[in-house]
Design a protein around this motif. Sequence first.
Motif, PDB file in Angstrom:
ATOM      1  N   LEU A   1      -6.542  94.489 -61.250  1.00 19.76           N
ATOM      2  CA  LEU A   1      -6.084  94.046 -59.938  1.00 19.76           C
ATOM      3  C   LEU A   1      -7.066  94.414 -58.848  1.00 19.76           C
ATOM      4  O   LEU A   1      -7.285  93.638 -57.924  1.00 19.76           O
ATOM      5  N   ASN A   2      -7.692  95.563 -58.935  1.00 21.02           N
ATOM      6  CA  ASN A   2      -8.554  96.035 -57.861  1.00 21.02           C
ATOM      7  C   ASN A   2     -10.009  95.638 -58.061  1.00 21.02           C
ATOM      8  O   ASN A   2     -10.864  95.955 -57.230  1.00 21.02           O
ATOM      9  N   ILE A   3     -10.283  94.905 -59.118  1.00 20.67           N
ATOM     10  CA  ILE A   3     -11.676  94.674 -59.444  1.00 20.67           C
ATOM     11  C   ILE A   3     -12.369  93.805 -58.407  1.00 20.67           C
ATOM     12  O   ILE A   3     -13.569  93.939 -58.167  1.00 20.67           O
TER      13      ILE A   3
ATOM     14  N   MET B   1     -18.496  89.833 -56.245  1.00 20.93           N
ATOM     15  CA  MET B   1     -17.819  88.739 -56.931  1.00 20.93           C
ATOM     16  C   MET B   1     -18.616  87.449 -56.767  1.00 20.93           C
ATOM     17  O   MET B   1     -19.172  87.177 -55.708  1.00 20.93           O
ATOM     18  N   GLY B   2     -18.621  86.680 -57.821  1.00 19.21           N
ATOM     19  CA  GLY B   2     -19.373  85.429 -57.792  1.00 19.21           C
ATOM     20  C   GLY B   2     -18.515  84.233 -58.123  1.00 19.21           C
ATOM     21  O   GLY B   2     -17.500  84.353 -58.813  1.00 19.21           O
TER      22      GLY B   2
ATOM     23  N   ASN C   1     -15.951  85.337 -61.243  1.00 13.23           N
ATOM     24  CA  ASN C   1     -16.192  86.479 -62.119  1.00 13.23           C
ATOM     25  C   ASN C   1     -16.942  87.502 -61.290  1.00 13.23           C
ATOM     26  O   ASN C   1     -17.364  87.232 -60.162  1.00 13.23           O
ATOM     27  N   THR C   2     -17.149  88.673 -61.833  1.00 13.98           N
ATOM     28  CA  THR C   2     -18.028  89.604 -61.153  1.00 13.98           C
ATOM     29  C   THR C   2     -19.441  89.007 -61.173  1.00 13.98           C
ATOM     30  O   THR C   2     -19.734  88.062 -61.918  1.00 13.98           O
ATOM     31  N   PHE C   3     -20.336  89.603 -60.335  1.00 15.71           N
ATOM     32  CA  PHE C   3     -21.724  89.176 -60.365  1.00 15.71           C
ATOM     33  C   PHE C   3     -22.594  90.407 -60.592  1.00 15.71           C
ATOM     34  O   PHE C   3     -22.581  91.317 -59.754  1.00 15.71           O
TER      35      PHE C   3
ATOM     36  N   THR D   1     -19.147  90.067 -65.939  1.00 12.06           N
ATOM     37  CA  THR D   1     -18.839  91.101 -66.918  1.00 12.06           C
ATOM     38  C   THR D   1     -17.448  90.948 -67.526  1.00 12.06           C
ATOM     39  O   THR D   1     -17.118  91.631 -68.485  1.00 12.06           O
ATOM     40  N   LEU D   2     -16.652  90.061 -66.959  1.00  8.80           N
ATOM     41  CA  LEU D   2     -15.296  89.875 -67.438  1.00  8.80           C
ATOM     42  C   LEU D   2     -15.195  88.607 -68.266  1.00  8.80           C
ATOM     43  O   LEU D   2     -16.099  87.765 -68.244  1.00  8.80           O
ATOM     44  N   GLY D   3     -14.074  88.476 -68.977  1.00  7.31           N
ATOM     45  CA  GLY D   3     -13.816  87.222 -69.663  1.00  7.31           C
ATOM     46  C   GLY D   3     -13.615  86.113 -68.644  1.00  7.31           C
ATOM     47  O   GLY D   3     -13.195  86.363 -67.509  1.00  7.31           O
TER      48      GLY D   3
END
Length: 116
Positions: free
Chosen positions: A28-30, A36-37, A98-100, A103-105
Motif C-alpha cells: 500500500l505504501n510503495i 514511480m513510472g 510500476n516502480t522505476f 521491481t514489482l509484478g
Amino acid sequence: VQLVESGGGSVQAGGSLRLSCAASGSILNIININTMGWYRQAPGKQREWVARITSGGSTVYADSVKGRFTVSRDNAKNTVYLQMNSLKPEDTAVYYCNTFPSTLGWGQGTQVTVSS
C-alpha cells in the motif's frame, strides 16, 4: 498485493484521458516511498517507459510524450496519475504503472485507444 491501473478508454486524436494507479495490500505504501513510472506496450512492440515521478515530486518524460503528458502523485491516496493531453494514434497501447526501475509484478494495465 498489486498495482491497479484505471482510466483508459477510446478517444479521438487530440483528446485527453487521465490514468490512475493505486496500490493495494502489503504494498500500500510503495507508491509513496518510491520513484514511480508509467509504461506502455503497443501491439507487437516491447513495453516502454513513458514518465516517472520521484517521491519528492520531480518528473521526467520520454521525448515522445514530453509537453503532452503530466505525471503526478497523491501520497494521501497512495495514487499516481498520468494526465494525457493532445493524444495521438501512436499513443495507443496498454498502460501500466510500476516502480522505476520496475521491481514489482505487472498489473493488468489499462487500454488506451486513440483514433485518427
